[in-house]
Design a protein around this motif. Structure first.
Motif, PDB file in Angstrom:
ATOM      1  N   LYS A 104      14.552  32.080  46.556  1.00  0.00           N
ATOM      2  CA  LYS A 104      14.716  30.963  45.631  1.00  0.00           C
ATOM      3  C   LYS A 104      14.368  29.648  46.317  1.00  0.00           C
ATOM      4  O   LYS A 104      14.779  29.391  47.445  1.00  0.00           O
ATOM      5  CB  LYS A 104      16.153  30.911  45.119  1.00  0.00           C
ATOM      6  N   ASP A 105      13.603  28.823  45.626  1.00  0.00           N
ATOM      7  CA  ASP A 105      13.202  27.518  46.157  1.00  0.00           C
ATOM      8  C   ASP A 105      14.343  26.528  45.930  1.00  0.00           C
ATOM      9  O   ASP A 105      14.612  26.122  44.797  1.00  0.00           O
ATOM     10  CB  ASP A 105      11.925  27.048  45.451  1.00  0.00           C
ATOM     11  N   TRP A 106      15.012  26.149  47.002  1.00  0.00           N
ATOM     12  CA  TRP A 106      16.157  25.245  46.884  1.00  0.00           C
ATOM     13  C   TRP A 106      15.772  23.903  46.276  1.00  0.00           C
ATOM     14  O   TRP A 106      16.594  23.241  45.638  1.00  0.00           O
ATOM     15  CB  TRP A 106      16.802  25.021  48.258  1.00  0.00           C
ATOM     16  N   ARG A 107      14.507  23.520  46.429  1.00  0.00           N
ATOM     17  CA  ARG A 107      14.062  22.221  45.918  1.00  0.00           C
ATOM     18  C   ARG A 107      14.128  22.162  44.397  1.00  0.00           C
ATOM     19  O   ARG A 107      14.269  21.081  43.814  1.00  0.00           O
ATOM     20  CB  ARG A 107      12.641  21.933  46.401  1.00  0.00           C
ATOM     21  N   SER A 108      14.030  23.332  43.758  1.00  0.00           N
ATOM     22  CA  SER A 108      14.072  23.370  42.292  1.00  0.00           C
ATOM     23  C   SER A 108      15.449  23.002  41.753  1.00  0.00           C
ATOM     24  O   SER A 108      15.596  22.719  40.562  1.00  0.00           O
ATOM     25  CB  SER A 108      13.670  24.759  41.789  1.00  0.00           C
ATOM     26  N   GLN A 109      16.461  23.025  42.611  1.00  0.00           N
ATOM     27  CA  GLN A 109      17.813  22.668  42.189  1.00  0.00           C
ATOM     28  C   GLN A 109      18.078  21.167  42.307  1.00  0.00           C
ATOM     29  O   GLN A 109      19.140  20.694  41.905  1.00  0.00           O
ATOM     30  CB  GLN A 109      18.839  23.453  43.020  1.00  0.00           C
ATOM     31  N   MET A 110      17.109  20.454  42.856  1.00  0.00           N
ATOM     32  CA  MET A 110      17.266  19.012  43.033  1.00  0.00           C
ATOM     33  C   MET A 110      16.374  18.255  42.060  1.00  0.00           C
ATOM     34  O   MET A 110      15.270  18.703  41.735  1.00  0.00           O
ATOM     35  CB  MET A 110      16.901  18.606  44.467  1.00  0.00           C
ATOM     36  N   ASP A 111      16.859  17.121  41.609  1.00  0.00           N
ATOM     37  CA  ASP A 111      16.024  16.233  40.812  1.00  0.00           C
ATOM     38  C   ASP A 111      14.852  15.768  41.679  1.00  0.00           C
ATOM     39  O   ASP A 111      15.033  15.377  42.839  1.00  0.00           O
ATOM     40  CB  ASP A 111      16.855  15.030  40.353  1.00  0.00           C
ATOM     41  N   TRP A 134      15.011  27.794  53.336  1.00  0.00           N
ATOM     42  CA  TRP A 134      16.381  27.282  53.350  1.00  0.00           C
ATOM     43  C   TRP A 134      16.717  26.574  54.659  1.00  0.00           C
ATOM     44  O   TRP A 134      17.612  25.729  54.706  1.00  0.00           O
ATOM     45  CB  TRP A 134      17.367  28.414  53.057  1.00  0.00           C
ATOM     46  N   CYS A 137      16.130  23.126  53.963  1.00  0.00           N
ATOM     47  CA  CYS A 137      17.252  22.550  53.219  1.00  0.00           C
ATOM     48  C   CYS A 137      18.331  22.079  54.196  1.00  0.00           C
ATOM     49  O   CYS A 137      18.861  20.968  54.068  1.00  0.00           O
ATOM     50  CB  CYS A 137      17.822  23.582  52.250  1.00  0.00           C
ATOM     51  N   LEU A 172      25.829  20.705  44.803  1.00  0.00           N
ATOM     52  CA  LEU A 172      24.509  21.236  44.463  1.00  0.00           C
ATOM     53  C   LEU A 172      24.330  22.663  44.976  1.00  0.00           C
ATOM     54  O   LEU A 172      23.752  23.519  44.290  1.00  0.00           O
ATOM     55  CB  LEU A 172      23.433  20.326  45.060  1.00  0.00           C
ATOM     56  N   PHE A 173      24.834  22.919  46.184  1.00  0.00           N
ATOM     57  CA  PHE A 173      24.697  24.240  46.815  1.00  0.00           C
ATOM     58  C   PHE A 173      26.086  24.754  47.217  1.00  0.00           C
ATOM     59  O   PHE A 173      26.404  24.844  48.410  1.00  0.00           O
ATOM     60  CB  PHE A 173      23.795  24.148  48.047  1.00  0.00           C
TER      61      PHE A 173
END
Length: 200
Positions: A104-111, A134, A137, A172-173
């Protein structure tokens, strides 16, 4: 088992009779699924490891993220994000590969605007490129924590979206401290002088 009993208000981790003894002998804690909190489930699972050598000591259990404050969890993530192998993305190491095993791309969880703001050094006019790994991240979390108070405020609306970096990243995480702790405690990194306080 006492911890599980307390958390579940009277359940036994190895299920009901007549299967309980067999589950106990097999190390099959069938009722772990009753724990909805990821951190609690991880801790209890560790404490109930079938092989006694794999179980934590009391001191080690107390260092688990479930029993640590948010401040301690965040500091652990920052310290691990500052390890040389994280900086260099040393893919030859098992611990780095395991940290990056989640596709999973952690960046997709951030604006996107927040990520760009946090990735930009406005003093030098340079934007850092963080990959989907990660370990990147963790590196971002470390960098934001390290330089947050020095950061210019050219985009105050984004700055206030983040607010407190510790609270922002842990919201967020939320499972990241448990995932990272689980991976690192299984390798010799936990013996490092700057990390052992989070594991021993």
């Amino acid at each position: 088992m006492v911890a599980f009993y307390t958390l579940t208000k009277g359940e036994h981790p190895f299920g009901e009779e007549p299967d309980r003894l067999r589950n106990l002998l097999d190390g099959n804690a069938v009722y772990l699924v009753k724990l909805k909190d990821t951190a609690a489930k991880n801790l209890i699972s560790w404490m109930l490891s079938h092989d006694p050598k794999d179980r934590p000591s009391a001191e080690e259990a107390l260092k688990h993220p479930y029993l640590q404050s948010q401040k301690q969890q965040f500091e652990m993530l920052c310290k691990i994000g500052n390890q040389p192998e994280i900086k260099t993305r040393d893919a030859k190491l098992d611990v780095v590969r395991t940290l990056n095993s989640d596709p999973k791309d952690w960046r997709s969880q951030m604006d996107a605007h927040v990520l760009k703001y946090l990735s930009t050094d406005y003093l030098k006019g340079k934007t850092f490129r963080y990959t989907p790994l990660w370990t990147d991240c963790l590196r971002l979390i470390r960098n934001v924590k390290e330089y947050w108070n020095d950061r210019p405020r050219p985009r105050p609306e984004v700055f206030y979206v983040v607010g407190d970096p510790q609270e922002y990243f842990l919201n967020l995480f939320p499972n990241l401290p448990v995932v990272v702790h689980t991976i690192v405690r299984s390798c010799d990194w936990k013996e490092r002088s700057d990390l052992e306080q989070y594991f021993k």
